[in-house]
Write a protein that holds these residues in place. Structure first.
Motif, PDB file in Angstrom:
ATOM      1  N   LYS A 171      22.716 -15.137  12.666  1.00  0.00           N
ATOM      2  CA  LYS A 171      22.319 -16.501  12.320  1.00  0.00           C
ATOM      3  C   LYS A 171      23.302 -17.142  11.345  1.00  0.00           C
ATOM      4  CE  LYS A 171      18.310 -19.284  11.133  1.00  0.00           C
ATOM      5  NZ  LYS A 171      16.870 -19.299  10.761  1.00  0.00           N
ATOM      6  N   SER A 208       8.816 -23.957  12.241  1.00  0.00           N
ATOM      7  CA  SER A 208       9.829 -23.662  13.252  1.00  0.00           C
ATOM      8  C   SER A 208       9.254 -22.673  14.248  1.00  0.00           C
ATOM      9  CB  SER A 208      11.084 -23.071  12.601  1.00  0.00           C
ATOM     10  OG  SER A 208      10.823 -21.784  12.068  1.00  0.00           O
ATOM     11  N   ASP A 229      10.899 -20.281  17.685  1.00  0.00           N
ATOM     12  CA  ASP A 229      12.095 -19.953  18.448  1.00  0.00           C
ATOM     13  C   ASP A 229      11.767 -18.870  19.459  1.00  0.00           C
ATOM     14  OD1 ASP A 229      14.850 -20.320  18.992  1.00  0.00           O
ATOM     15  OD2 ASP A 229      15.321 -18.487  17.888  1.00  0.00           O
ATOM     16  N   ASN A 269      13.092 -16.385  22.534  1.00  0.00           N
ATOM     17  CA  ASN A 269      14.315 -15.754  23.014  1.00  0.00           C
ATOM     18  C   ASN A 269      14.029 -14.894  24.234  1.00  0.00           C
ATOM     19  OD1 ASN A 269      16.521 -16.110  20.653  1.00  0.00           O
ATOM     20  ND2 ASN A 269      14.482 -15.869  19.762  1.00  0.00           N
ATOM     21  N   ASN A 312      17.677 -19.024  24.580  1.00  0.00           N
ATOM     22  CA  ASN A 312      16.697 -19.317  23.534  1.00  0.00           C
ATOM     23  C   ASN A 312      16.337 -20.796  23.573  1.00  0.00           C
ATOM     24  OD1 ASN A 312      19.440 -19.799  22.080  1.00  0.00           O
ATOM     25  ND2 ASN A 312      17.930 -20.754  20.714  1.00  0.00           N
ATOM     26  N   GLY A 343      14.017 -23.591  20.978  1.00  0.00           N
ATOM     27  CA  GLY A 343      13.331 -23.669  19.695  1.00  0.00           C
ATOM     28  C   GLY A 343      13.004 -25.081  19.286  1.00  0.00           C
ATOM     29  N   GLN A 377      25.030 -24.401  23.100  1.00  0.00           N
ATOM     30  CA  GLN A 377      23.748 -24.856  22.572  1.00  0.00           C
ATOM     31  C   GLN A 377      23.677 -26.375  22.647  1.00  0.00           C
ATOM     32  OE1 GLN A 377      22.984 -24.178  18.370  1.00  0.00           O
ATOM     33  NE2 GLN A 377      20.822 -23.786  18.766  1.00  0.00           N
TER      34      GLN A 377
END
Length: 698
Positions: free
Chosen positions: A73, A603, A605, A607, A617, A619, A667
């Motif tokens: 991350k 949040s 997320d 995966n 993924n 999110g 992304q």
């Protein structure tokens, strides 16, 4: 030498990247086994940590709330290291301007949170008791992990560790396999900011000697926000070099030399240069940081001891220099302030750790820091070029010194109960010389602080936890002596009568560490006394309102934090967080909402590891409306006086393992091109953004 010119730093970054690329094209002959890809190492609730207990221990078994943000991350973060903290339990990110951002923990901010780099204080005498820019002067691309400890930790860390501790840790090359080498080249690019990140790291280990070097260059253009508008004065550049040399002397211990340097040559103060809420013109015609720089060197030693009381000793000495140069000119004015501000800190610590058959793991330590500020200001008439000396932002020659003794005992009473107690005595001294007509100030503050926590196993993998602590924050050079223009159309004057602010905090919660589902949930309350706040004096300096820091407020902050990791199936997992904070302040007997409290935020997320090559993924990051505003919030041009609107940002992404050495990533951030602003930030967030990445290990 600690000091390096910006040209040298940038050239070194380019040279290291060139060497790395050449090595890849040549097909390095000593490539180590590639690191395990697609590890679930971000925001782990059950990872091993060192920040809360000073020795490695599973965070799921201790009472303190700790989240470990892993390298995956950190390395996917867009720009500065703080981007990796979005969506983390207990944390909320505020961004005054691109290239500079701050984290809020349980309603605390700035110097109310202790920032560490490899265990050495990043907080300095010129840290603001408000969001500040210094977090960005750490190279997140070169970090191994980040540990976020929430709640008062002053029993171990003393002043500033009120809301929590952020500990940024770099890799140790001695952990490599013997006679191995490892290299990585990383690139990132995006569409909404013209972001370009280039990073190289290389490490190798012989029989006794190990080394690691890294370099990162970041270039960001003007930001496109939701809806497609481009925001001026939002570009920045950052260049970092890092090196760590380590030697295993066996019976004489392990020695590590750690050197870090980060430059931001030019960063605009965006919110000063564009009109904010309630403004028709910008506050400033010029507002830049030129440059911002952090240079750091640390020598650490660790060894085993053969006695009945202690089994390990760790010691470090370090030196840090933070350069905070600026140019500023009010709109319509002809006088431009040109500042040179530098804080030089030297520090050291020693820690003895041991354990016994009674289930006690304990440590005792001592530390000392000393720093001196050099500050100069020249007011230059832009029509004539003539400059005159003026009062500096900080009194030139100001000195801040501290020393402390501390201890912690982690007692595993039985298989079910673990109890931690820590205490510390700290002494702080300020010596601020006379500046112009302002008298000099000498302040000596000392304090006892401590915390205790208990963790009780009530079922397989489930623990009830509770913590209580007393923290404090001694006023620093910025609090007592800072002088001059401040954001939000303010002009600050010094206050020689400040005393420490204190806090008592309690939290209770539950932790669960299961085969498929891990979570932690906490409820907390923090009571501040003698809180240092900035108040208006009722006078004006030119067009700016005069303000001063005073011990004038009692504040109560409370809330809940929740985070989880859930393995839905062998190839599917879900991570999430939820944070809610609420607060009130009492000033002159009047109760009002606390200052800059983050809204309810969450949040989620999802995966999917489809096979050995593909991972996907999706999110969402979201926040509710925040319309409980303090008087200061209402007068802040960064905050809509009607409240900051709620928002939700949706992202999708994929990582494709081209082979054992190369990962490609793509992304789409903010798919809906939502225009929104994180509460308290000085600029709207990035709009729809396409991000490409390449990671090449060899």
């Amino acid at each position: 030498m600690l000091r390096m010119t910006i040209t040298q730093s940038s050239q070194l970054s380019r040279n290291l990247l060139t060497i790395a690329i050449a090595s890849v094209l040549a097909g390095g002959a000593h490539a180590a086994d590639s690191a395990k890809k697609n590890d679930r190492d971000a925001d782990r609730l059950e990872a091993v940590q060192v920040t809360a207990t000073l020795v490695p221990e599973d965070s799921a078994k201790i009472a303190s709330p700790v989240v470990v943000v892993g390298p995956e991350k950190l390395h996917q973060a867009d720009g500065t290291v703080i981007e990796s903290l979005r969506g983390t339990p207990g944390a909320f990110v505020q961004q005054t301007t691109p290239g500079q951002a701050a984290v809020f923990i349980r309603g605390s901010k700035g110097s109310e949170i202790l920032h560490l780099v490899d265990g050495f204080r990043l907080n300095s005498g010129i840290f603001r008791n408000a969001p500040n820019q210094y977090f960005a002067l750490v190279d997140g691309q070169s970090l191994d992990r980040l540990e976020l400890l929430r709640g008062p930790s002053a029993g171990l860390y003393g002043s500033d560790a009120m809301g929590g501790v952020v500990n940024m840790l770099t890799p140790n090359p001695l952990e490599l396999d013997e006679h191995s080498m490892r290299h990585e080249v990383r690139f990132r690019a995006d569409s909404a900011q013209s972001l370009r990140i280039g990073h190289y790291s290389g490490a190798g280990k012989g029989e006794n000697f190990a080394a690691q070097v890294s370099a990162t260059t970041i270039n960001v253009g003007n930001r496109e926000i939701g809806g497609g508008d481009e925001r001026p004065f939002s570009s920045f550049e950052s260049n970092s070099v890092n090196a760590k040399l380590a030697y295993d002397a066996h019976d004489f211990g392990r020695f590590t030399l750690n050197v870090q340097d980060t430059y931001q040559p030019l960063t605009y103060r965006h919110d000063e240069l564009v009109p904010g809420y309630g403004q028709t013109t910008a506050t400033s015609a010029t507002a830049t940081f030129e440059p911002q720089q952090r240079t750091f060197a640390q020598l650490a030693w660790e060894n085993s001891l053969d006695n009945g009381l202690f089994q390990n000793i760790r010691a470090q000495v370090g030196k840090q220099a933070i350069r905070d140069d600026r140019r500023s000119r009010d709109t319509g004015a002809f006088s431009e302030a040109q500042e040179q501000n530098t804080d030089r800190m030297t520090g050291g610590s020693v820690l003895l750790s041991g354990s016994n058959e009674g289930g006690h793991r304990y440590s005792v330590g001592a530390e000392a820091y000393g720093e001196k500020v050099k500050a100069y200001r020249t007011n230059v008439d832009i029509r004539t070029g003539v400059g005159t000396t003026a009062l500096a932002r900080f009194p030139n020659g100001s000195v801040q010194e501290s020393w402390a003794l501390y201890a912690i005992d982690d007692w595993e009473i039985n298989d079910s109960v673990d109890w931690v107690i820590a205490g510390r005595y700290s002494d702080f001294n300020l010596d601020i010389p006379r500046q112009g007509s302002l008298a000099g100030v000498k302040i000596d503050n000392s304090a006892f602080s401590g915390h205790t926590g208990i963790s009780v196993a009530v079922a397989d993998g489930t623990r009830l936890v509770a913590n209580v602590g007393r923290g404090f924050r001694a006023p620093n050079i910025f609090d007592v002596g800072q002088f001059g223009n401040r954001p939000s159309n303010r002009f600050a004057i010094p206050n020689p009568n400040l005393k420490p602010e204190t806090l008592v905090s309690v939290d209770v919660g539950v932790k669960h560490d299961g085969d498929a589902f891990d979570f932690e949930a906490y409820a907390f309350q923090s009571q501040y006394d003698d809180k240092i706040v900035t108040v208006f004096t009722g006078r004006n300096v030119g067009s700016r309102r005069e303000v001063q820091n005073v011990n004038a407020t009692e504040a109560t902050l409370y809330g809940v934090e929740f985070g989880f990791n859930w393995t839905l199936a062998e190839a599917w997992w879900l991570d999430g967080s939820l944070n809610y904070t609420r607060g009130t302040e009492k000033l002159d007997g009047n109760e009002a909402p606390a200052d800059r409290i983050a809204p309810l935020n969450a949040s989620l997320d999802l995966n999917w590891q489809m096979d050995d090559q593909w991972r996907f993924n999706a999110g969402v990051l979201a926040a509710a409306t925040q319309d409980r505003l303090s008087d200061r919030d209402l007068g802040d041009p960064r905050i809509d006086p009607n409240g900051t609107g709620g928002w939700a940002r949706w992202d999708i992404g994929t990582v494709y393992a081209l082979n054992d050495a190369v990962d490609l990533s793509f992304q789409v951030q903010n798919i809906g091109d939502k225009q929104y602003r994180e509460h308290g930030s000085g600029i709207d967030a990035v709009g729809r953004n396409f991000v490409l990445g390449v990671d090449w290990r060899f």
